[in-house]
Design a protein around this motif. Sequence first.
Motif, PDB file in Angstrom:
ATOM      1  N   GLU A  74       0.929  -1.207   0.044  1.00 58.86           N
ATOM      2  CA  GLU A  74       0.254   0.052  -0.040  1.00 58.86           C
ATOM      3  C   GLU A  74       0.890   1.233  -0.012  1.00 58.86           C
ATOM      4  O   GLU A  74       1.721   1.529   1.003  1.00 58.86           O
ATOM      5  CB  GLU A  74      -0.881  -0.130   1.319  1.00 58.86           C
ATOM      6  CG  GLU A  74      -1.747   1.272   1.303  1.00 58.86           C
ATOM      7  CD  GLU A  74      -2.426   1.790   0.179  1.00 58.86           C
ATOM      8  OE1 GLU A  74      -2.394   2.673  -0.577  1.00 58.86           O
ATOM      9  OE2 GLU A  74      -3.681   0.656  -0.103  1.00 58.86           O
ATOM     10  N   MET A  75       0.828   2.147  -1.133  1.00 61.45           N
ATOM     11  CA  MET A  75       1.619   3.281  -1.435  1.00 61.45           C
ATOM     12  C   MET A  75       1.086   4.596  -0.600  1.00 61.45           C
ATOM     13  O   MET A  75       1.711   5.586  -0.812  1.00 61.45           O
ATOM     14  CB  MET A  75       1.995   3.437  -2.566  1.00 61.45           C
ATOM     15  CG  MET A  75       2.555   2.115  -3.282  1.00 61.45           C
ATOM     16  SD  MET A  75       4.053   1.428  -2.651  1.00 61.45           S
ATOM     17  CE  MET A  75       5.237   2.943  -3.053  1.00 61.45           C
ATOM     18  N   VAL A  76       0.003   4.604  -0.011  1.00 55.60           N
ATOM     19  CA  VAL A  76      -0.717   5.759   0.523  1.00 55.60           C
ATOM     20  C   VAL A  76      -0.648   5.610   2.081  1.00 55.60           C
ATOM     21  O   VAL A  76      -0.974   4.540   2.702  1.00 55.60           O
ATOM     22  CB  VAL A  76      -2.227   5.901  -0.072  1.00 55.60           C
ATOM     23  CG1 VAL A  76      -2.778   7.248   0.745  1.00 55.60           C
ATOM     24  CG2 VAL A  76      -2.061   6.086  -1.411  1.00 55.60           C
ATOM     25  N   GLY A  77      -0.409   6.659   2.854  1.00 57.86           N
ATOM     26  CA  GLY A  77      -0.259   6.556   4.352  1.00 57.86           C
ATOM     27  C   GLY A  77      -1.580   6.629   4.936  1.00 57.86           C
ATOM     28  O   GLY A  77      -2.630   6.408   4.035  1.00 57.86           O
ATOM     29  N   MET A 162      -0.601  19.673  -3.708  1.00 56.80           N
ATOM     30  CA  MET A 162      -1.149  18.322  -3.696  1.00 56.80           C
ATOM     31  C   MET A 162      -0.087  17.706  -2.510  1.00 56.80           C
ATOM     32  O   MET A 162       1.067  17.890  -2.555  1.00 56.80           O
ATOM     33  CB  MET A 162      -0.872  17.593  -5.017  1.00 56.80           C
ATOM     34  CG  MET A 162      -1.796  16.054  -4.702  1.00 56.80           C
ATOM     35  SD  MET A 162      -0.809  15.025  -5.772  1.00 56.80           S
ATOM     36  CE  MET A 162       0.438  14.453  -4.561  1.00 56.80           C
ATOM     37  N   VAL A 163      -0.674  16.938  -1.701  1.00 53.81           N
ATOM     38  CA  VAL A 163      -0.131  16.281  -0.699  1.00 53.81           C
ATOM     39  C   VAL A 163      -0.114  14.744  -0.576  1.00 53.81           C
ATOM     40  O   VAL A 163      -1.301  14.601  -0.733  1.00 53.81           O
ATOM     41  CB  VAL A 163      -0.329  16.826   0.637  1.00 53.81           C
ATOM     42  CG1 VAL A 163       0.260  16.381   1.903  1.00 53.81           C
ATOM     43  CG2 VAL A 163      -0.134  18.443   0.634  1.00 53.81           C
ATOM     44  N   TRP A 164       1.023  14.107  -0.441  1.00 51.17           N
ATOM     45  CA  TRP A 164       0.848  12.584  -0.530  1.00 51.17           C
ATOM     46  C   TRP A 164       1.448  12.023   0.706  1.00 51.17           C
ATOM     47  O   TRP A 164       2.785  12.353   1.048  1.00 51.17           O
ATOM     48  CB  TRP A 164       1.596  12.164  -1.683  1.00 51.17           C
ATOM     49  CG  TRP A 164       1.442  10.426  -2.048  1.00 51.17           C
ATOM     50  CD1 TRP A 164       1.088   9.486  -1.164  1.00 51.17           C
ATOM     51  CD2 TRP A 164       2.387  10.082  -3.109  1.00 51.17           C
ATOM     52  NE1 TRP A 164       1.634   8.359  -1.702  1.00 51.17           N
ATOM     53  CE2 TRP A 164       2.037   8.360  -2.805  1.00 51.17           C
ATOM     54  CE3 TRP A 164       2.874  10.317  -4.362  1.00 51.17           C
ATOM     55  CZ2 TRP A 164       2.510   7.738  -3.814  1.00 51.17           C
ATOM     56  CZ3 TRP A 164       3.409   9.487  -5.179  1.00 51.17           C
ATOM     57  CH2 TRP A 164       3.168   8.266  -4.997  1.00 51.17           C
ATOM     58  N   GLY A 165       0.773  11.599   1.769  1.00 46.22           N
ATOM     59  CA  GLY A 165       1.418  11.001   2.997  1.00 46.22           C
ATOM     60  C   GLY A 165       2.148   9.684   2.598  1.00 46.22           C
ATOM     61  O   GLY A 165       1.277   8.793   2.068  1.00 46.22           O
ATOM     62  N   SER A 265       9.392  19.814  -1.168  1.00 49.58           N
ATOM     63  CA  SER A 265       9.152  18.541  -2.147  1.00 49.58           C
ATOM     64  C   SER A 265       8.905  17.597  -1.171  1.00 49.58           C
ATOM     65  O   SER A 265       7.693  17.596  -0.749  1.00 49.58           O
ATOM     66  CB  SER A 265      10.552  18.550  -2.918  1.00 49.58           C
ATOM     67  OG  SER A 265      11.865  18.314  -1.857  1.00 49.58           O
ATOM     68  N   SER A 266       9.902  16.685  -0.796  1.00 45.83           N
ATOM     69  CA  SER A 266       9.710  15.599  -0.049  1.00 45.83           C
ATOM     70  C   SER A 266      10.009  16.081   1.483  1.00 45.83           C
ATOM     71  O   SER A 266      10.739  17.204   1.664  1.00 45.83           O
ATOM     72  CB  SER A 266      10.711  14.325  -0.263  1.00 45.83           C
ATOM     73  OG  SER A 266      10.234  13.722  -1.438  1.00 45.83           O
ATOM     74  N   ALA A 267       9.538  15.511   2.459  1.00 46.04           N
ATOM     75  CA  ALA A 267      10.008  15.572   3.897  1.00 46.04           C
ATOM     76  C   ALA A 267       9.724  14.325   4.850  1.00 46.04           C
ATOM     77  O   ALA A 267       9.294  13.345   4.098  1.00 46.04           O
ATOM     78  CB  ALA A 267       9.114  16.706   4.387  1.00 46.04           C
ATOM     79  N   SER A 268       9.941  14.493   5.761  1.00 44.52           N
ATOM     80  CA  SER A 268       9.723  13.291   6.588  1.00 44.52           C
ATOM     81  C   SER A 268       8.171  12.533   6.678  1.00 44.52           C
ATOM     82  O   SER A 268       7.540  13.556   7.037  1.00 44.52           O
ATOM     83  CB  SER A 268      10.199  13.397   8.235  1.00 44.52           C
ATOM     84  OG  SER A 268      11.474  13.540   8.232  1.00 44.52           O
ATOM     85  N   GLY A 269       7.980  11.518   5.846  1.00 43.33           N
ATOM     86  CA  GLY A 269       6.580  10.677   5.910  1.00 43.33           C
ATOM     87  C   GLY A 269       5.649  11.586   4.914  1.00 43.33           C
ATOM     88  O   GLY A 269       4.548  11.247   5.030  1.00 43.33           O
ATOM     89  N   ILE A 270       6.043  12.518   4.001  1.00 43.00           N
ATOM     90  CA  ILE A 270       5.452  13.180   3.241  1.00 43.00           C
ATOM     91  C   ILE A 270       5.774  13.726   1.823  1.00 43.00           C
ATOM     92  O   ILE A 270       7.246  13.876   1.921  1.00 43.00           O
ATOM     93  CB  ILE A 270       4.664  14.291   3.866  1.00 43.00           C
ATOM     94  CG1 ILE A 270       3.474  14.811   3.230  1.00 43.00           C
ATOM     95  CG2 ILE A 270       5.604  15.498   4.113  1.00 43.00           C
ATOM     96  CD1 ILE A 270       2.696  15.754   4.324  1.00 43.00           C
ATOM     97  N   ILE A 271       5.060  13.921   0.879  1.00 45.69           N
ATOM     98  CA  ILE A 271       5.808  14.215  -0.483  1.00 45.69           C
ATOM     99  C   ILE A 271       4.624  15.458  -0.774  1.00 45.69           C
ATOM    100  O   ILE A 271       3.437  15.307  -0.722  1.00 45.69           O
ATOM    101  CB  ILE A 271       5.609  13.402  -1.544  1.00 45.69           C
ATOM    102  CG1 ILE A 271       6.461  12.183  -1.686  1.00 45.69           C
ATOM    103  CG2 ILE A 271       5.662  13.802  -2.838  1.00 45.69           C
ATOM    104  CD1 ILE A 271       6.561  11.232  -2.416  1.00 45.69           C
TER     105      ILE A 271
END
Length: 622
Positions: A74-77, A162-165, A265-271
């Motif tokens: 699973e690629m979504v947090g 847009m945010v991707w956990g 851009s990226s960060a801990s636990g998030i894009i």
Amino acid sequence: MGEGIVDRRLRAGPFECGMKCLQGWLFLLLAPSVLAGVELRGKGDEVVMKNSKVEVTIDKRHSTVTSIRMGRHEMVGGKPIYYSMGGGKGYRQPGGAEFRVVEDSGEIAHVAFLQKWRTGIPQEVDIEVHYVLTPDTSGVYTYGILNHPGSYPDGGVGEWRMVWGMPAKNEREWLMEKIRVDGLRDWEMPSPDDLAKARPTGIKEIIEITRGPRKGRFDCKYDFNLEYYSVGCWGHASDKNHVGAWIVLPSYEFFNDGPMKQDLSSASGIIHIHFGRNHYNGSGTRLVAGEAWRKIYGPYLLYCNEGGDADQLWDDAREKAAEERAKWPYPWVGDDELYPPAEKRGSVSGRLVIKDPLKPAVSAAGAWVGLSQPPPGGNWQFESNHYQYWTKAGEDGAFIIPNVRPGEYTFSAFNDGVVGEFELSGAKVKAGDNPAGTIEWNVEHPGKSIAWEIGVPNRRADEFRLGKDFFHGYVWTRFSEEMENPLVYTIGKSDPATDWNFAQGAYMKGGKCESWPWEIRFHVDQDYDRQGTAHLVLAWASTDGARMEVSVNGGHVARFYPKVGGGNALLREGIHAKYGYDVIDFPARELRRGTNRITLVQGRDSGPANHVMYDYVALELP
């Protein structure tokens, strides 16, 4: 390598569809598609898209992606992938939108969600979010459309993103433990538990990690601020689990403020991906009543891969970005007015020549050249409403700017080694080839000779002391620990990399801010017109809340506010914000033959945010 990376390079063609595919919502209610590569089906409040690589689940109520399944991963947090908007009266997400199936052909699964603006909703625009799945693509394409009909009132958009956990395996382990954005920042993230047990600081975005691989270091979303144009992708990957998740950009045309603009851009636990790139003095989108305006942001790809270590997965994602750039513009968007197909776009080609009488070694090799549509008197650094097209010139200055929407543009160019930029208005682009010929940039200087220079004009402060550490939280506290007050720089002896700091802010002493004067010592031996005017050239990588004071040999010559400012780049861990330069003229008689000194004081010391970052400093003589 693993199956995901190998299969992307050996992609099979789609199967033939054995039956006519039904269209629309009725089909979603009845049954899943029996398709030639892409399946689309309805499932209550969800819509599911599936191909041979991934299964994507979208929540119709909130216009969000709740799941991307790639094999067993699973690629979504814990939180869905979502779009959001800020600025003006508050934040907004495009929930409660009208859902429709744009295409369900067996080759394409394409759905859209439209949230109309109404009185009481902040940001006076309609938001339309699209998701598109194609055969054998290991990920889902997405894009947003903002629409401001002429009947809407004045409005504006600041943050638009847009945010991707990222998913965690458990509280101690991320599915993807490594961040990959560039060669400077490629470390292992703090675990979810490390983040939960981190110590807060005086700045809410910055926390101090007290355990794990990042123990004793600060963590902040601004650690990974990035010039989007400098990379084709960013994301997270795993050496342990051999999977990666990435933002893959096929084009940059929809971003604001040009190729130097950076954001999260990226960060801990998030894009993150920011379209309105509002941090670091982003321009924002301004709309007026009566103005009919639409803009498409994307498409871009939420890409998932597997089968290698973190670096191999990153290499694969960068290859995927190059592959997607070659496909741009995508034929499946289907709105020729908003997103013209390739045959309705133009290609601009030419050769840039730079001639600098005081620096003859400067050339156009590697110069940025671009087309933008700023308002009269404006500049591409502060332009969000339209599209921009930029490319790098080759070794001989030759350039090709592909896939440009027809229209009238301002042609701009800038390059390392040159202060300022070239600009040519009225550049008309039509569909097809648009040869520009040879464009000559004759660089102007205020003086007749250069007495000395500090740094290289490149719109960044990265060649100076701590210039490779700008992305660490509280780096400004090191200034007073490592450097003297005043800072003294001697031309011909001092080294910019060790003796000229990347930022002149406040000097911290006993927890309090003090003024930090910088003194440049130099000899003048050449002949010059002592009755003429000398020119101190100050090119800025960033300024914020700054007031500059300049003296020559103890005599005050200027007190001014830099022409460009804002963006809080020092506290937001950037190496630049917006570029500009000032030329300080003073009587040449203030100089003397032999030893001289120029003192620069950033005169506002109410806090560490007040600063200047020098791109380049030079003295030009009459």
